[in-house]
Motif scaffolding. Structure first.
Motif, short mmCIF file in Angstrom:
data_model
loop_
_atom_site.label_atom_id
_atom_site.label_comp_id
_atom_site.label_asym_id
_atom_site.label_seq_id
_atom_site.Cartn_x
_atom_site.Cartn_y
_atom_site.Cartn_z
N LEU A 66 0.84 -1.21 0.00
CA LEU A 66 0.00 0.00 0.00
C LEU A 66 0.87 1.26 0.00
CD1 LEU A 66 -2.82 -1.00 2.52
CD2 LEU A 66 -3.06 -0.63 0.07
N ILE A 67 1.90 1.26 0.85
CA ILE A 67 2.75 2.45 0.92
C ILE A 67 3.53 2.62 -0.38
CG2 ILE A 67 4.76 3.45 2.09
CD1 ILE A 67 3.51 2.66 4.72
N GLU A 68 4.00 1.53 -0.97
CA GLU A 68 4.70 1.63 -2.25
C GLU A 68 3.79 2.17 -3.34
OE1 GLU A 68 7.99 -1.93 -1.53
OE2 GLU A 68 6.11 -2.40 -2.59
N ARG A 69 2.52 1.73 -3.35
CA ARG A 69 1.57 2.25 -4.35
C ARG A 69 1.28 3.73 -4.12
NH1 ARG A 69 -3.18 -1.79 -5.94
NH2 ARG A 69 -3.69 0.11 -7.06
N CYS A 70 1.14 4.12 -2.86
CA CYS A 70 0.94 5.55 -2.55
C CYS A 70 2.13 6.36 -3.05
CB CYS A 70 0.79 5.76 -1.04
SG CYS A 70 -0.83 5.39 -0.40
N HIS A 71 3.33 5.84 -2.83
CA HIS A 71 4.56 6.53 -3.24
C HIS A 71 4.53 6.81 -4.74
CE1 HIS A 71 8.72 7.74 -3.12
NE2 HIS A 71 9.08 6.79 -3.96
N GLU A 72 4.15 5.81 -5.53
CA GLU A 72 4.08 5.99 -6.99
C GLU A 72 3.00 7.01 -7.37
OE1 GLU A 72 6.28 4.88 -9.18
OE2 GLU A 72 7.30 4.03 -7.43
N LYS A 73 1.84 6.88 -6.74
CA LYS A 73 0.71 7.75 -7.09
C LYS A 73 0.96 9.21 -6.71
CE LYS A 73 -4.25 8.35 -6.46
NZ LYS A 73 -5.03 7.99 -7.61
N LEU A 74 1.74 9.43 -5.64
CA LEU A 74 1.89 10.80 -5.11
C LEU A 74 3.12 11.52 -5.63
CD1 LEU A 74 0.87 10.15 -1.39
CD2 LEU A 74 -0.54 11.06 -3.23
N ARG A 75 3.84 10.94 -6.59
CA ARG A 75 5.07 11.57 -7.08
C ARG A 75 4.85 12.99 -7.62
NH1 ARG A 75 9.67 8.59 -7.34
NH2 ARG A 75 9.50 6.32 -7.25
N ALA A 76 3.68 13.24 -8.19
CA ALA A 76 3.41 14.56 -8.76
C ALA A 76 2.88 15.55 -7.72
CB ALA A 76 2.40 14.43 -9.91
N THR A 77 2.75 15.11 -6.46
CA THR A 77 2.22 15.99 -5.40
C THR A 77 3.35 16.37 -4.44
OG1 THR A 77 1.77 14.24 -3.77
CG2 THR A 77 0.10 14.61 -5.48
N GLY A 128 5.98 9.59 -1.74
CA GLY A 128 5.82 10.43 -2.93
C GLY A 128 7.11 11.15 -3.29
N SER A 129 8.08 11.12 -2.39
CA SER A 129 9.34 11.81 -2.63
C SER A 129 10.54 10.93 -2.34
CB SER A 129 9.39 13.10 -1.80
OG SER A 129 10.67 13.66 -1.84
N GLN A 130 10.76 10.59 -1.06
CA GLN A 130 11.88 9.71 -0.72
C GLN A 130 11.39 8.62 0.23
OE1 GLN A 130 12.80 13.61 1.06
NE2 GLN A 130 14.56 12.49 1.82
N LEU A 131 11.33 7.42 -0.29
CA LEU A 131 10.79 6.31 0.48
C LEU A 131 11.93 5.55 1.16
CD1 LEU A 131 7.88 5.31 0.89
CD2 LEU A 131 8.32 3.57 -0.85
#
Length: 198
Positions: A66-77, A128-131
């Motif tokens: 879930l966190i990895e998917r959020c990271h990908e989805k939030l890259r533009a935010t 979304g920035s640095q995981l």
């Protein structure tokens, strides 16, 4: 299966809070999240709402995914920091993970049997920035155990005042009132396990 309460503070002058929460049922139990969008106002709110929507739509996945998917989805935010817990009442287990500075504390209903409090190990980073390297922790849980999440608008020392007996909504309001620092959006989420399935 759970009873929960939430309290929010919106920074004066901002239209909405950048802090959001999620409590939703999935196939194995309950997914709980406290999300803090980076910064304030609309952009922070958009990032945290996007994270909450993704978590809700994919609630059956393991929390690292879930966190990895959020990271990908939030890259533009602007990105978010968040703490997440997956509660499995059937097996009496909770898996939790935090990226950033959303404090998490599990208060045991029977504190007399040793350590009454467990604190979530937070890993620094921004979804979304640095995981960071993600590692979830699994804890046994029983009826009456209570989970507390608080964003960084709440002072870290709130955990000294916790009780597993206090009504969740009353507890959320009291923690925000006593420990909110009033210079940032703030959110307190309190979730009590009401039962385990037979």
């Amino acid at each position: 299966m759970v009873e929960y309460g939430v309290a929010k503070f919106v920074l004066p002058g901002q239209g909405e809070s950048g802090d959001h929460h999620l409590v939703c049922c999935n196939q194995s139990g309950i997914l709980v999240a406290a999300i803090d969008g980076i910064g304030h106002g609309e952009e922070a709110a958009n990032a945290s709402k996007a994270a909450a929507a993704l978590l809700k739509s994919s609630a059956d996945e393991p929390i690292i995914s879930l966190i990895e998917r959020c990271h990908e989805k939030l890259r533009a935010t602007r990105g978010v920091v968040l703490s997440l817990a997956s509660i499995d009442p059937k097996h009496g287990m909770m898996t939790w993970l935090g990226v950033g500075n959303v404090q998490g504390v599990l208060m045991r209903s029977d504190a007399k049997k040793g350590n009454g409090q467990e604190s979530l190990l937070l890993r620094s980073g921004v979804v979304g920035s640095q995981l960071p390297a993600l590692q979830a922790t699994v804890l046994p849980i029983v009826r009456g155990d209570t989970l507390f999440f608080a964003t960084d608008g709440v002072r870290n020392d709130f955990s000294v005042s916790l009780s597993a007996r206090e009504n969740p909504q009353r507890a959320a309001g009291r923690i925000l009132e006593q420990y909110g620092n009033r210079n940032d959006d703030a959110l307190v989420l309190v979730v009590r396990l009401m039962g385990t399935e037979p």
